[in-house]
Design a protein around this motif. Structure first.
Motif, PDB file in Angstrom:
ATOM      1  N   GLY A 105     -53.220  33.654 114.931  1.00  0.00           N
ATOM      2  CA  GLY A 105     -54.286  34.627 114.658  1.00  0.00           C
ATOM      3  C   GLY A 105     -53.814  36.036 114.937  1.00  0.00           C
ATOM      4  O   GLY A 105     -54.059  36.955 114.142  1.00  0.00           O
ATOM      5  N   GLY A 106     -53.109  36.197 116.037  1.00  0.00           N
ATOM      6  CA  GLY A 106     -52.596  37.524 116.386  1.00  0.00           C
ATOM      7  C   GLY A 106     -51.654  38.046 115.318  1.00  0.00           C
ATOM      8  O   GLY A 106     -51.771  39.199 114.872  1.00  0.00           O
ATOM      9  N   LEU A 107     -50.729  37.179 114.881  1.00  0.00           N
ATOM     10  CA  LEU A 107     -49.772  37.576 113.835  1.00  0.00           C
ATOM     11  C   LEU A 107     -50.506  37.977 112.569  1.00  0.00           C
ATOM     12  O   LEU A 107     -50.184  38.985 111.932  1.00  0.00           O
ATOM     13  CB  LEU A 107     -48.822  36.423 113.528  1.00  0.00           C
ATOM     14  CG  LEU A 107     -47.563  36.350 114.360  1.00  0.00           C
ATOM     15  CD1 LEU A 107     -46.789  35.092 114.021  1.00  0.00           C
ATOM     16  CD2 LEU A 107     -46.705  37.576 114.108  1.00  0.00           C
ATOM     17  N   PHE A 108     -51.548  37.159 112.228  1.00  0.00           N
ATOM     18  CA  PHE A 108     -52.314  37.434 111.014  1.00  0.00           C
ATOM     19  C   PHE A 108     -52.981  38.790 111.094  1.00  0.00           C
ATOM     20  O   PHE A 108     -52.924  39.597 110.169  1.00  0.00           O
ATOM     21  CB  PHE A 108     -53.357  36.321 110.818  1.00  0.00           C
ATOM     22  CG  PHE A 108     -54.217  36.504 109.609  1.00  0.00           C
ATOM     23  CD1 PHE A 108     -53.697  36.262 108.350  1.00  0.00           C
ATOM     24  CD2 PHE A 108     -55.531  36.930 109.724  1.00  0.00           C
ATOM     25  CE1 PHE A 108     -54.478  36.439 107.232  1.00  0.00           C
ATOM     26  CE2 PHE A 108     -56.312  37.117 108.612  1.00  0.00           C
ATOM     27  CZ  PHE A 108     -55.790  36.866 107.354  1.00  0.00           C
ATOM     28  N   LEU A 109     -53.599  39.066 112.271  1.00  0.00           N
ATOM     29  CA  LEU A 109     -54.274  40.352 112.455  1.00  0.00           C
ATOM     30  C   LEU A 109     -53.277  41.497 112.346  1.00  0.00           C
ATOM     31  O   LEU A 109     -53.516  42.505 111.660  1.00  0.00           O
ATOM     32  CB  LEU A 109     -54.974  40.384 113.812  1.00  0.00           C
ATOM     33  CG  LEU A 109     -56.304  39.635 113.881  1.00  0.00           C
ATOM     34  CD1 LEU A 109     -56.883  39.735 115.279  1.00  0.00           C
ATOM     35  CD2 LEU A 109     -57.284  40.205 112.853  1.00  0.00           C
ATOM     36  N   LEU A 110     -52.135  41.325 113.005  1.00  0.00           N
ATOM     37  CA  LEU A 110     -51.108  42.371 113.002  1.00  0.00           C
ATOM     38  C   LEU A 110     -50.667  42.690 111.577  1.00  0.00           C
ATOM     39  O   LEU A 110     -50.688  43.857 111.141  1.00  0.00           O
ATOM     40  CB  LEU A 110     -49.906  41.889 113.821  1.00  0.00           C
ATOM     41  CG  LEU A 110     -48.770  42.891 114.013  1.00  0.00           C
ATOM     42  CD1 LEU A 110     -49.233  44.022 114.918  1.00  0.00           C
ATOM     43  CD2 LEU A 110     -47.553  42.204 114.579  1.00  0.00           C
ATOM     44  N   LEU A 111     -50.327  41.617 110.829  1.00  0.00           N
ATOM     45  CA  LEU A 111     -49.854  41.817 109.457  1.00  0.00           C
ATOM     46  C   LEU A 111     -50.959  42.394 108.589  1.00  0.00           C
ATOM     47  O   LEU A 111     -50.719  43.283 107.752  1.00  0.00           O
ATOM     48  CB  LEU A 111     -49.357  40.492 108.862  1.00  0.00           C
ATOM     49  CG  LEU A 111     -48.037  40.004 109.452  1.00  0.00           C
ATOM     50  CD1 LEU A 111     -47.714  38.614 108.944  1.00  0.00           C
ATOM     51  CD2 LEU A 111     -46.915  40.951 109.099  1.00  0.00           C
ATOM     52  N   GLY A 112     -52.184  41.881 108.792  1.00  0.00           N
ATOM     53  CA  GLY A 112     -53.311  42.368 107.998  1.00  0.00           C
ATOM     54  C   GLY A 112     -53.532  43.862 108.208  1.00  0.00           C
ATOM     55  O   GLY A 112     -53.642  44.619 107.233  1.00  0.00           O
ATOM     56  N   THR A 113     -53.539  44.283 109.467  1.00  0.00           N
ATOM     57  CA  THR A 113     -53.753  45.723 109.713  1.00  0.00           C
ATOM     58  C   THR A 113     -52.599  46.539 109.142  1.00  0.00           C
ATOM     59  O   THR A 113     -52.807  47.611 108.582  1.00  0.00           O
ATOM     60  CB  THR A 113     -53.876  46.011 111.230  1.00  0.00           C
ATOM     61  OG1 THR A 113     -52.892  45.226 111.909  1.00  0.00           O
ATOM     62  CG2 THR A 113     -55.254  45.668 111.740  1.00  0.00           C
ATOM     63  N   THR A 114     -51.383  45.996 109.257  1.00  0.00           N
ATOM     64  CA  THR A 114     -50.245  46.717 108.691  1.00  0.00           C
ATOM     65  C   THR A 114     -50.434  46.918 107.198  1.00  0.00           C
ATOM     66  O   THR A 114     -50.211  48.009 106.667  1.00  0.00           O
ATOM     67  CB  THR A 114     -48.946  45.934 108.920  1.00  0.00           C
ATOM     68  OG1 THR A 114     -49.018  45.297 110.171  1.00  0.00           O
ATOM     69  CG2 THR A 114     -47.745  46.841 108.859  1.00  0.00           C
ATOM     70  N   ILE A 115     -50.856  45.835 106.534  1.00  0.00           N
ATOM     71  CA  ILE A 115     -51.017  45.928 105.084  1.00  0.00           C
ATOM     72  C   ILE A 115     -52.096  46.945 104.734  1.00  0.00           C
ATOM     73  O   ILE A 115     -51.950  47.761 103.829  1.00  0.00           O
ATOM     74  CB  ILE A 115     -51.379  44.536 104.513  1.00  0.00           C
ATOM     75  CG1 ILE A 115     -50.163  43.618 104.571  1.00  0.00           C
ATOM     76  CG2 ILE A 115     -51.874  44.636 103.080  1.00  0.00           C
ATOM     77  CD1 ILE A 115     -50.466  42.187 104.277  1.00  0.00           C
ATOM     78  N   ILE A 116     -53.180  46.913 105.497  1.00  0.00           N
ATOM     79  CA  ILE A 116     -54.297  47.804 105.153  1.00  0.00           C
ATOM     80  C   ILE A 116     -53.944  49.259 105.453  1.00  0.00           C
ATOM     81  O   ILE A 116     -54.251  50.162 104.682  1.00  0.00           O
ATOM     82  CB  ILE A 116     -55.566  47.358 105.926  1.00  0.00           C
ATOM     83  CG1 ILE A 116     -56.040  46.018 105.348  1.00  0.00           C
ATOM     84  CG2 ILE A 116     -56.674  48.394 105.795  1.00  0.00           C
ATOM     85  CD1 ILE A 116     -57.067  45.342 106.201  1.00  0.00           C
ATOM     86  N   THR A 117     -53.252  49.476 106.577  1.00  0.00           N
ATOM     87  CA  THR A 117     -53.015  50.868 106.982  1.00  0.00           C
ATOM     88  C   THR A 117     -51.846  51.509 106.236  1.00  0.00           C
ATOM     89  O   THR A 117     -51.788  52.720 106.126  1.00  0.00           O
ATOM     90  CB  THR A 117     -52.737  50.959 108.497  1.00  0.00           C
ATOM     91  OG1 THR A 117     -51.737  49.998 108.825  1.00  0.00           O
ATOM     92  CG2 THR A 117     -53.991  50.696 109.293  1.00  0.00           C
ATOM     93  N   THR A 118     -50.912  50.690 105.740  1.00  0.00           N
ATOM     94  CA  THR A 118     -49.755  51.289 105.069  1.00  0.00           C
ATOM     95  C   THR A 118     -50.189  51.957 103.770  1.00  0.00           C
ATOM     96  O   THR A 118     -50.896  51.339 102.968  1.00  0.00           O
ATOM     97  CB  THR A 118     -48.719  50.208 104.738  1.00  0.00           C
ATOM     98  OG1 THR A 118     -48.509  49.425 105.895  1.00  0.00           O
ATOM     99  CG2 THR A 118     -47.412  50.822 104.273  1.00  0.00           C
TER     100      THR A 118
END
Lengths: 204, 208, 372
Positions: A105-118
């Motif tokens: 879940g943590g990895l998913f959140l991290l990647l998700g925020t990265t995708i959204i913020t980039t």
């Protein structure tokens, strides 16, 4: 929205659901053979997404390489080493699942925020379509020549390594000298037949 | 370097040879496609078995010395040799001998190895029976000679493919005196005899 | 360049004349060629099965199927009917889901591959730019289905058969792809239409078989191995594996394997035709003949004649190759599994690589003959 766009949207939804569902099932099914087959479904769905993005060559390559070769090899490995074993139940085994879920879940959140913020530089030029092969080839032999060649050398090394491992020419003799008759491997090094004098019966 | 080139050359030669053989095989199969099937109306017409046909085994009780070589060479140790050692005579006395033709594969090993030639192959192939136990032939049944096909008034004997004249596929209605291709063994023997005679004549003449 | 009959354009135009919007008329057109192709493939399969039985019988001096229809020509249909009515058995210890999906996965790629089979300039379901590559990619999906059914049957013969089939498919895909690559290099395109176009114009002399004799042999051997035809039918070797991955199947599920193997053979023969024997081109160039006779290319009668001649030529060449395959079946003995892999990896692969290199060299040195 015209017909073509509707078809695209529906296919996109179907492919996405199929991919996510299959990917989750790969991780969650206890049966490893099912996981391997579902992996093939994931790859196929990904190929479908490539197709929707008008990258038909990549889609076909995805099918050929991932579904046709890699997934089959995974299946091979599983089926040839299909050892069913009942594991002894471990105390607090459930904690492992919770920890895994947390990490994932943590990895998913991290990647998700990265995708959204980039800030993605979205390219508005049309996809190359069937021309993609020519463009890919051009890139391979100009600006991506070095990585391309490095990858090919790597593959060659892997190939030679696999042959060396599979041949077993020297290893049994070394063991023979060290330990004597009793601990021989069942495999014997094959007599090297000179390529000139091989007839149909001897080719093994 | 030369050795390697030679190897490559040999390999290529073998490949070409293999291709040639495959082509030969294909041409044989293709040739067979033009041949039509020939019906032999079985109970009324029968094919004459070939010279070395391996049919039911014939056995001569009086010749047998009960050595059991046939049992040893048989792939499944099939012949049953029932003998007893006669101490007075210091010899084996054979009581019974049997072969089960329901199990026999007619390989002919026993015939080949029999030291007294008491076993031989016959041309009999009609071994059907109502009960499979009837196929277990004892020494009396084994000693019977098969009835000759050509002597049977009910049956029209037909020649097999290899005994037909060249180019003929159908054994029906052959012209009288039609022979198979090649010479008959008697002819070869006669010719050989004539040849040796001629040789003798030429070698003996200069001496005179 | 655009010669030949254009059914799609004519159909859509006539529907639009009737007052339908262009989108709808195109939608109405789309399923037609697909249905036609599926029916065509199925009829081709029936003919193929009948031919196989008749030619096999002839090679063995038998008569073969005789009573179902004239000369037994309906025998394949009768067989199919029998299989439909047979009980569909799933073994008790088998994995029923995988057991059912397996045959479907085997047959689907074969039928989808008919998407790129051309019978004429415009007589193709879809002229995808990928063309021949799509066929190779799709045929690589098949081993998954074979492995799946082999595993799900819960039978050692099935599993071994499935593993063998997959190993065979993978190892023969590489020489197959390399042989195709040489042809693709000469025609500068992977589209099946372009590959045939590149061979057209000179009749029988322009066909790729004269430029790629080695490639032709490699492709044919590899295609036979991909179809699991004798002498490469190891996955179903009766003496060793009963029937390989098909052992536990019956009824329609078995029929799916059966259909897949024969339709695949037909497809491979068509692909050989397209790649090496000039596809729909006649041995004598028909359009030149028409030019000499003073007929314009747009003459509708001429278009119909060339289109039907193209279809007939494709089918004729295809069935000629099928005949060769059947003849080979009764001529050659089955190879052993190690001989099979030896042939694939140690003979076909290097020869195909050399063939590719030679083709590249010839393409640079003789651009007029090998497609510059």
């Amino acid at each position: 929205m015209n017909l073509a766009e509707g078809v695209q949207l529906v296919s996109f939804i179907i492919l996405t659901v199929m991919m996510l569902g299959a990917a989750l099932a790969v991780v969650l099914t206890p049966n490893i053979v099912y996981s391997a087959f579902l992996l093939g479904a994931v790859f196929s769905a990904m190929a479908g997404l490539y197709l929707l993005l008008n990258a038909s060559f990549v889609a076909a390559a995805q099918i050929l390489v991932y579904v046709g070769a890699i997934n089959v090899l995974i299946l091979f490995a599983i089926m040839l080493v299909n050892k069913r074993e009942d594991f002894a139940p471990v105390k607090y085994a459930w904690t492992r699942k919770i920890v895994t879920a947390g990490v994932c879940g943590g990895l998913f959140l991290l990647l998700g925020t990265t995708i959204i913020t980039t800030p993605w530089g979205i390219n508005n030029t049309a996809a190359a379509g069937d021309e993609a092969i020519y463009i890919l080839g051009e890139h391979f032999f100009t600006d991506f020549l070095l990585p391309f060649e490095l990858v090919s050398v790597l593959l060659l090394m892997a190939l030679i390594g696999a042959i060396v491992l599979a041949r077993r020419d020297i290893i049994p003799d070394l063991i023979d000298v060290a330990t004597g008759e009793d601990l021989k491997l069942p495999e014997r090094p094959r007599e090297l037949i000179p390529a000139g004098s091989v007839d149909a019966d001897e080719v093994t | 370097m030369m050795k390697f080139l030679k190897q490559v050359g040999d390999y290529a030669k073998e490949t070409v040879q293999a291709a040639k053989y495959i082509g030969q095989g294909l041409s044989v199969t293709f040739d067979h496609m033009q041949r039509r099937s020939v019906s032999v109306q079985y109970p009324y017409e029968k094919l004459i078995p070939s010279e070395r046909y391996r049919g039911r085994i014939h056995y001569e009780f009086d010749k047998c010395i009960a050595c059991e070589v046939c049992v040893r060479v048989c792939p499944i140790n099939l012949p049953v040799v029932d003998w007893e050692f006669n101490k007075a005579m210091k010899k084996k006395v054979l009581k019974n001998y049997s072969i089960d033709f329901g199990v026999c594969i007619f390989c002919g090993n026993c015939v080949e190895y029999c030291p007294t030639n008491c076993l031989s192959m016959t041309e009999e192939y009609e071994l059907s029976a109502y009960d499979r136990h009837n196929l277990n032939y004892d020494n009396v049944a084994l000693g019977r000679l098969p009835y000759k096909l050509t002597n049977d008034p009910m049956v029209t004997p037909l020649r097999e493919f290899a005994y037909l004249p060249k180019g003929v596929m159908d054994p029906h209605d052959l012209p009288k005196g039609a022979q198979r291709p090649g010479r008959r063994p008697e002819e070869i023997a006669e010719e050989l005899k004539a040849e040796t005679k001629a040789k003798e004549a030429t070698t003996s003449k200069p001496k005179d | 360049m655009n010669s030949g009959i254009d059914l799609q354009g004519t159909f859509i135009n006539s529907l639009q004349d009737l007052g339908l919007p262009p989108g709808i008329s195109k939608l109405l057109w789309m399923p037609l060629p697909m249905i036609l192709m599926v029916i065509g493939a199925t009829v081709g399969l029936l003919v193929l099965v009948w031919l196989e039985r008749k030619i096999s019988a002839a090679a063995q001096q038998r008569v073969g199927p005789e009573y179902a229809g004239p000369q037994g020509s309906l025998q394949a249909a009768v067989d199919g009917l029998k299989l439909i009515f047979k009980e569909d058995i799933i073994p008790a210890k088998a994995d029923s889901a995988l057991f059912t999906i397996g045959p479907i996965l085997v047959i689907l790629p074969v039928f989808i591959s008919y998407l790129v089979v051309p019978f004429g300039q415009n007589l193709i379901i879809s002229d995808v730019g990928l063309g021949i590559f799509l066929w190779i990619a799709l045929s690589s999906v098949q081993p998954i289905g074979l492995l799946m059914s082999g595993y799900a049957s819960n039978n050692k013969y099935s599993l071994l058969g499935g593993l063998r089939a997959a190993a065979q498919s993978i190892s023969y895909e590489i020489p197959l792809a390399l042989a195709v690559l040489a042809v693709v290099m000469m025609s500068n395109s992977m589209s099946t239409i372009d590959i045939v176009q590149q061979q057209s114009g000179y009749g029988i002399l322009g066909w790729n078989i004269w430029r790629q004799p080695v490639g032709f042999v490699i492709f044919w051997i590899a295609a036979l191995a991909e179809c699991e035809r004798l002498p490469f039918d190891l996955p179903e070797a009766e003496e060793e594996l009963v029937a390989g991955y098909q052992t536990e199947y019956s009824g329609m599920k078995f029929a799916l394997f059966y259909i897949a193997s024969y339709v695949n053979l037909l497809l491979s023969a068509i692909m050989v035709t397209v790649l090496y024997l000039g596809g729909w081109e006649s041995p004598i160039p028909l359009d030149r003949l028409a030019g000499w006779l003073g007929q314009p290319e747009t003459n509708p009668i001429l278009q119909v004649i060339t289109a039907s001649a193209g279809i007939l030529m494709t089918l004729f060449k295809t069935y000629l190759l099928v005949f060769l395959a059947i003849l080979m079946r009764w001529t050659l003995p089955r190879v052993r599994i190690d001989q099979l892999l030896d042939l694939g990896w140690k003979f076909l692969l290097p020869v195909a690589l050399v063939n590719l290199l030679v083709t590249a060299a010839l393409k640079i040195s003789l651009p007029f003959a090998f497609g510059g």
